[in-house]
Design a protein around this motif. Structure first.
Motif, PDB file in Angstrom:
ATOM      1  N   THR A 275     -11.015 -12.490   2.035  1.00 25.31           N
ATOM      2  CA  THR A 275     -11.783 -12.332   0.902  1.00 25.31           C
ATOM      3  C   THR A 275     -11.470 -11.045   0.390  1.00 25.31           C
ATOM      4  O   THR A 275     -11.212  -9.778   1.067  1.00 25.31           O
ATOM      5  CB  THR A 275     -13.219 -12.588   1.033  1.00 25.31           C
ATOM      6  OG1 THR A 275     -13.665 -11.439   2.256  1.00 25.31           O
ATOM      7  CG2 THR A 275     -13.420 -13.792   1.536  1.00 25.31           C
ATOM      8  N   ALA A 276     -11.787 -10.655  -1.000  1.00 20.88           N
ATOM      9  CA  ALA A 276     -11.241  -9.366  -1.607  1.00 20.88           C
ATOM     10  C   ALA A 276     -12.598  -9.021  -2.701  1.00 20.88           C
ATOM     11  O   ALA A 276     -13.477  -9.653  -3.051  1.00 20.88           O
ATOM     12  CB  ALA A 276     -10.103  -9.500  -2.686  1.00 20.88           C
ATOM     13  N   GLU A 277     -12.830  -7.669  -2.694  1.00 17.71           N
ATOM     14  CA  GLU A 277     -13.973  -7.169  -3.593  1.00 17.71           C
ATOM     15  C   GLU A 277     -13.549  -5.770  -4.021  1.00 17.71           C
ATOM     16  O   GLU A 277     -12.579  -5.154  -3.229  1.00 17.71           O
ATOM     17  CB  GLU A 277     -15.317  -7.100  -2.747  1.00 17.71           C
ATOM     18  CG  GLU A 277     -15.285  -6.242  -1.400  1.00 17.71           C
ATOM     19  CD  GLU A 277     -16.898  -5.920  -0.958  1.00 17.71           C
ATOM     20  OE1 GLU A 277     -17.530  -5.975  -1.740  1.00 17.71           O
ATOM     21  OE2 GLU A 277     -16.613  -5.732   0.282  1.00 17.71           O
ATOM     22  N   ARG A 278     -14.022  -5.459  -5.052  1.00 19.43           N
ATOM     23  CA  ARG A 278     -13.847  -4.084  -5.640  1.00 19.43           C
ATOM     24  C   ARG A 278     -14.938  -3.197  -5.359  1.00 19.43           C
ATOM     25  O   ARG A 278     -16.093  -3.448  -5.253  1.00 19.43           O
ATOM     26  CB  ARG A 278     -13.672  -3.938  -7.278  1.00 19.43           C
ATOM     27  CG  ARG A 278     -12.141  -4.704  -7.440  1.00 19.43           C
ATOM     28  CD  ARG A 278     -11.693  -4.160  -8.949  1.00 19.43           C
ATOM     29  NE  ARG A 278     -10.404  -4.763  -9.189  1.00 19.43           N
ATOM     30  CZ  ARG A 278      -9.510  -3.989  -8.996  1.00 19.43           C
ATOM     31  NH1 ARG A 278      -9.525  -2.766  -8.451  1.00 19.43           N
ATOM     32  NH2 ARG A 278      -8.418  -4.450  -9.084  1.00 19.43           N
ATOM     33  N   LEU A 288      -9.500  -1.875  -4.563  1.00 23.90           N
ATOM     34  CA  LEU A 288      -9.415  -3.242  -3.894  1.00 23.90           C
ATOM     35  C   LEU A 288      -9.761  -3.172  -2.303  1.00 23.90           C
ATOM     36  O   LEU A 288      -9.030  -2.306  -1.997  1.00 23.90           O
ATOM     37  CB  LEU A 288      -8.302  -3.976  -4.340  1.00 23.90           C
ATOM     38  CG  LEU A 288      -8.150  -5.370  -3.733  1.00 23.90           C
ATOM     39  CD1 LEU A 288      -9.200  -6.371  -4.699  1.00 23.90           C
ATOM     40  CD2 LEU A 288      -6.967  -6.151  -3.942  1.00 23.90           C
ATOM     41  N   SER A 289     -10.674  -3.821  -1.770  1.00 25.46           N
ATOM     42  CA  SER A 289     -10.784  -3.962  -0.438  1.00 25.46           C
ATOM     43  C   SER A 289     -10.876  -5.426   0.208  1.00 25.46           C
ATOM     44  O   SER A 289     -11.201  -6.286  -0.600  1.00 25.46           O
ATOM     45  CB  SER A 289     -12.259  -3.452   0.002  1.00 25.46           C
ATOM     46  OG  SER A 289     -12.360  -3.533   1.319  1.00 25.46           O
ATOM     47  N   LEU A 290     -10.032  -5.528   1.181  1.00 28.93           N
ATOM     48  CA  LEU A 290      -9.502  -7.068   1.705  1.00 28.93           C
ATOM     49  C   LEU A 290     -10.542  -6.995   3.049  1.00 28.93           C
ATOM     50  O   LEU A 290     -10.343  -6.108   3.950  1.00 28.93           O
ATOM     51  CB  LEU A 290      -8.150  -7.204   2.047  1.00 28.93           C
ATOM     52  CG  LEU A 290      -7.318  -7.150   0.723  1.00 28.93           C
ATOM     53  CD1 LEU A 290      -5.811  -7.285   1.141  1.00 28.93           C
ATOM     54  CD2 LEU A 290      -7.705  -8.121  -0.601  1.00 28.93           C
ATOM     55  N   TRP A 336      -2.624 -14.548  -5.949  1.00 30.50           N
ATOM     56  CA  TRP A 336      -3.721 -13.635  -5.556  1.00 30.50           C
ATOM     57  C   TRP A 336      -3.861 -12.687  -6.671  1.00 30.50           C
ATOM     58  O   TRP A 336      -4.939 -11.993  -6.779  1.00 30.50           O
ATOM     59  CB  TRP A 336      -2.942 -12.796  -4.376  1.00 30.50           C
ATOM     60  CG  TRP A 336      -2.609 -13.709  -3.159  1.00 30.50           C
ATOM     61  CD1 TRP A 336      -1.337 -13.764  -2.735  1.00 30.50           C
ATOM     62  CD2 TRP A 336      -3.621 -14.461  -2.550  1.00 30.50           C
ATOM     63  NE1 TRP A 336      -1.454 -14.835  -1.864  1.00 30.50           N
ATOM     64  CE2 TRP A 336      -2.753 -14.946  -1.597  1.00 30.50           C
ATOM     65  CE3 TRP A 336      -4.919 -14.428  -2.365  1.00 30.50           C
ATOM     66  CZ2 TRP A 336      -3.264 -15.921  -0.614  1.00 30.50           C
ATOM     67  CZ3 TRP A 336      -5.514 -15.461  -1.554  1.00 30.50           C
ATOM     68  CH2 TRP A 336      -4.689 -16.176  -0.606  1.00 30.50           C
ATOM     69  N   TRP A 340      -7.725 -12.107  -7.634  1.00 32.65           N
ATOM     70  CA  TRP A 340      -8.425 -10.841  -7.440  1.00 32.65           C
ATOM     71  C   TRP A 340      -8.289 -10.021  -8.665  1.00 32.65           C
ATOM     72  O   TRP A 340      -8.759  -8.517  -8.445  1.00 32.65           O
ATOM     73  CB  TRP A 340      -7.732 -10.279  -6.186  1.00 32.65           C
ATOM     74  CG  TRP A 340      -7.681 -10.972  -4.882  1.00 32.65           C
ATOM     75  CD1 TRP A 340      -8.984 -12.143  -4.660  1.00 32.65           C
ATOM     76  CD2 TRP A 340      -7.091 -10.898  -3.883  1.00 32.65           C
ATOM     77  NE1 TRP A 340      -8.664 -12.555  -3.253  1.00 32.65           N
ATOM     78  CE2 TRP A 340      -7.750 -11.843  -2.879  1.00 32.65           C
ATOM     79  CE3 TRP A 340      -5.928 -10.365  -3.397  1.00 32.65           C
ATOM     80  CZ2 TRP A 340      -7.068 -12.039  -1.680  1.00 32.65           C
ATOM     81  CZ3 TRP A 340      -5.424 -10.289  -2.166  1.00 32.65           C
ATOM     82  CH2 TRP A 340      -6.012 -11.043  -1.187  1.00 32.65           C
ATOM     83  N   ILE A 347      -2.905  -4.593  -4.404  1.00 34.76           N
ATOM     84  CA  ILE A 347      -2.809  -5.756  -3.126  1.00 34.76           C
ATOM     85  C   ILE A 347      -2.335  -5.020  -1.935  1.00 34.76           C
ATOM     86  O   ILE A 347      -2.706  -5.125  -0.702  1.00 34.76           O
ATOM     87  CB  ILE A 347      -2.126  -6.916  -3.711  1.00 34.76           C
ATOM     88  CG1 ILE A 347      -3.009  -7.556  -4.438  1.00 34.76           C
ATOM     89  CG2 ILE A 347      -2.255  -7.641  -2.492  1.00 34.76           C
ATOM     90  CD1 ILE A 347      -2.551  -8.775  -5.223  1.00 34.76           C
ATOM     91  N   ALA A 350      -4.054  -2.128  -0.607  1.00 35.05           N
ATOM     92  CA  ALA A 350      -5.392  -2.717   0.259  1.00 35.05           C
ATOM     93  C   ALA A 350      -5.056  -3.161   1.612  1.00 35.05           C
ATOM     94  O   ALA A 350      -5.700  -3.131   2.513  1.00 35.05           O
ATOM     95  CB  ALA A 350      -6.053  -3.765  -0.602  1.00 35.05           C
ATOM     96  N   THR A 354      -6.333  -2.274   5.849  1.00 37.31           N
ATOM     97  CA  THR A 354      -7.031  -3.123   6.877  1.00 37.31           C
ATOM     98  C   THR A 354      -6.147  -3.086   8.573  1.00 37.31           C
ATOM     99  O   THR A 354      -5.457  -2.525   8.591  1.00 37.31           O
ATOM    100  CB  THR A 354      -6.626  -4.622   6.455  1.00 37.31           C
ATOM    101  OG1 THR A 354      -5.209  -4.943   6.618  1.00 37.31           O
ATOM    102  CG2 THR A 354      -6.888  -4.875   5.034  1.00 37.31           C
TER     103      THR A 354
END
Length: 518
Positions: A275-278, A288-290, A336, A340, A347, A350, A354
């Motif tokens: 899942t991704a969010e800003r 962007l954060s994964l 993607w 996103w 991407i 991000a 992780t």
């Protein structure tokens, strides 16, 4: 020579002239006249003279039988002019084994110049093209063989790869498909697929149940030529094959069809794992954060789609990380970007932040190659060079972009190659950049090599010495003359014969290309 005459003479020789008077064997016509004129001297001499006359008669008078019906029609005249004597001399040197590595370049330059190879070198050129090392590049040979080369290929089954597709009838192709070996059938399948993908697939389907698993897997890989959505039902059925290799080959092709049900299944699995969010980092700045969850188990559907039940034990991301990479590799990267609303660079950045960066980067590296995504390839090279397959990704970039990335890395390393292979990223990038170098890029790399050659530790740089000849295959021939300048001389030369081979090959390529461009 009449057989009975020789038998008579042989019998007299075996009995001996002392026990048997020497008589001329009976013969009529011109042969008989010559034998009767032999001098009646000592018996031994007469025996030898008679044998000589019969032997000469055999050599001069016998005509071999001819089957004119079996003779092929003469080769048609070639429209293309033969290459110059100088270009032929270069080709001869290549075929003799001196500079075999530059054969593709000679073929490409000759094709561009619209000249053909000389007749005297056609057999050697066809023999060379029959070697397995050229199986993926045989298309380069065809333009320079001319009509005579094609005519020769028809006379020797080992050269069948060089027979023009348009000269083979459908019946001949069907016969070859039924009776030929794996390599010959594979080349035929590629040829038919290039002209008529539907017919090529039907050929494969018609013999599918009779072919052994190894052949089925090899032929499936050839379907990449002319791959189209209409192939999907057949490829889906191959996912149920008993052979693991066949299933993998089918999955590889389905992954190259962006709109396939296979890709949709992989994407659905991944949506539950990533899942991704800003995240806002300022008034007008976000990143962007994964969030990543690894697959828990391999269900039957995932096994059918080609995921590895037992990934390599030496993987640094573990079995579940390998599954994540395999899922990512089968989804078009553009999926993607759209979901996103993020660029490839965002991407990749991000992913690097992780815990599972290696699994993500591995999967996206393969996806970039499968879907020819140059933007993702560039982002991976710029932000994850230590964790990506450089050669495959560099090949996706425009030449000037690839060279820019390598030179940026060279500047980071202060214009020098590292003291050891393991600590030298620019060397690995350069080694994998297997495309013609521009003149400007070549001069920059030569300058860096010269600086290394002048170091006190240069003799220990075995990794550079061993790669020099490969560099000469891609360096710009335009700088061949100036490339000889500025190196340590005599005993101070740290790389000895390797440096001389580098300069000789670059000089040979320069002369070769100049000759073919006249």
């Amino acid at each position: 020579m009449p057989r009975e005459l020789w038998k008579t003479l042989l019998a007299q020789a075996l009995l001996g002239t002392a026990r048997n008077s020497m008589e001329a064997p009976p013969a009529g016509g011109p042969l008989g006249e010559v034998l009767t004129r032999l001098e009646a001297g000592d018996p031994e001499g007469r025996l030898l003279k008679t044998a000589g006359v019969l032997s000469l008669y055999h050599q001069a008078g016998w005509e071999p039988p001819q089957d004119t019906a079996a003779l092929p029609d003469p080769a048609p005249e070639d429209e293309r002019a033969c290459c110059s004597a100088g270009a032929a001399q270069h080709l001869g040197a290549i075929l003799s084994g001196r500079f075999t590595e530059v054969l593709p370049e000679w073929l490409e330059a000759a094709s561009t110049a619209r000249v053909r190879a000389p007749e005297s070198l056609l057999p050697a050129l066809l023999d060379e093209g029959s070697k397995g090392r050229w199986s993926g590049e045989r298309h380069r040979f065809l333009p320079v063989l001319g009509h005579r080369g094609s005519w020769l290929a028809h006379q020797n089954s080992d050269w069948s790869w060089a027979t023009p597709a348009e000269t083979a009838t459908t019946d001949e192709e069907d016969q070859l498909w039924q009776t030929g070996g794996r390599e010959a059938r594979g080349l035929l399948l590629e040829r038919v697929r290039a002209a008529d993908p539907e017919r090529g697939r039907r050929m494969l389907e018609n013999t599918w149940r009779e072919d052994p698993a190894a052949d089925r897997a090899a032929f499936l890989a050839r379907l990449q030529v002319g791959l189209q959505p209409e192939d999907e039902p057949f490829l889906e059925s191959c996912l149920d094959d008993r052979s693991t290799e066949v299933r993998r080959a089918a999955a590889e092709l389905l992954a190259r069809l962006p709109g396939s049900a296979y890709c949709a299944r992989m994407l659905a699995r991944l949506e539950a794992l990533i899942t991704a969010e800003r995240l806002q980092e300022g008034r007008n700045v976000s990143r962007l954060s994964l969030a990543v969850t690894l697959p828990q188990e391999l269900d039957p559907g995932m096994k059918r789609d080609g995921l590895s039940p037992n990934p390599p034990g030496n993987s640094t991301v573990g079995r579940r990380g390998v599954w994540l990479s395999e899922l990512l590799s089968a989804v078009p990267p553009s999926a993607w970007y759209d979901r996103w609303e993020a660029s490839p660079a965002e991407i990749v950045a991000a992913a690097v932040r992780t815990e599972w960066r290696k699994a993500l980067l591995d999967g996206w590296s393969v996806a970039a190659q499968r879907y020819r995504d140059a933007a993702l390839a560039e982002a991976l090279l710029r932000l994850g060079m230590d964790e990506t397959p450089w050669g495959e990704l560099l090949g996706l970039l425009a030449p000037e972009t690839a060279e820019g990335i390598i030179l940026e890395q060279l500047r980071k390393e202060h214009g020098l190659f590292g003291e050891s292979e393991g600590a030298n990223q620019v060397f690995h990038l350069l080694r994998e950049h297997r495309r013609p170098w521009s003149a400007l890029f070549t001069r920059e790399i030569l300058a860096a090599l010269r600086r290394n050659a002048h170091l006190k530790t240069a003799r220990s740089h075995w990794y550079l010495r061993s790669e020099l000849k490969n560099f000469a295959l891609y360096a710009s021939p335009e700088v061949a003359d100036e490339a000889r300048q500025g190196w340590p001389e005599g005993d101070q030369n740290p790389w000895g014969n390797a440096l001389e081979s580098f300069l000789d090959l670059l000089h040979f390529r320069n002369e070769m290309l100049q000759e073919l461009s006249r």
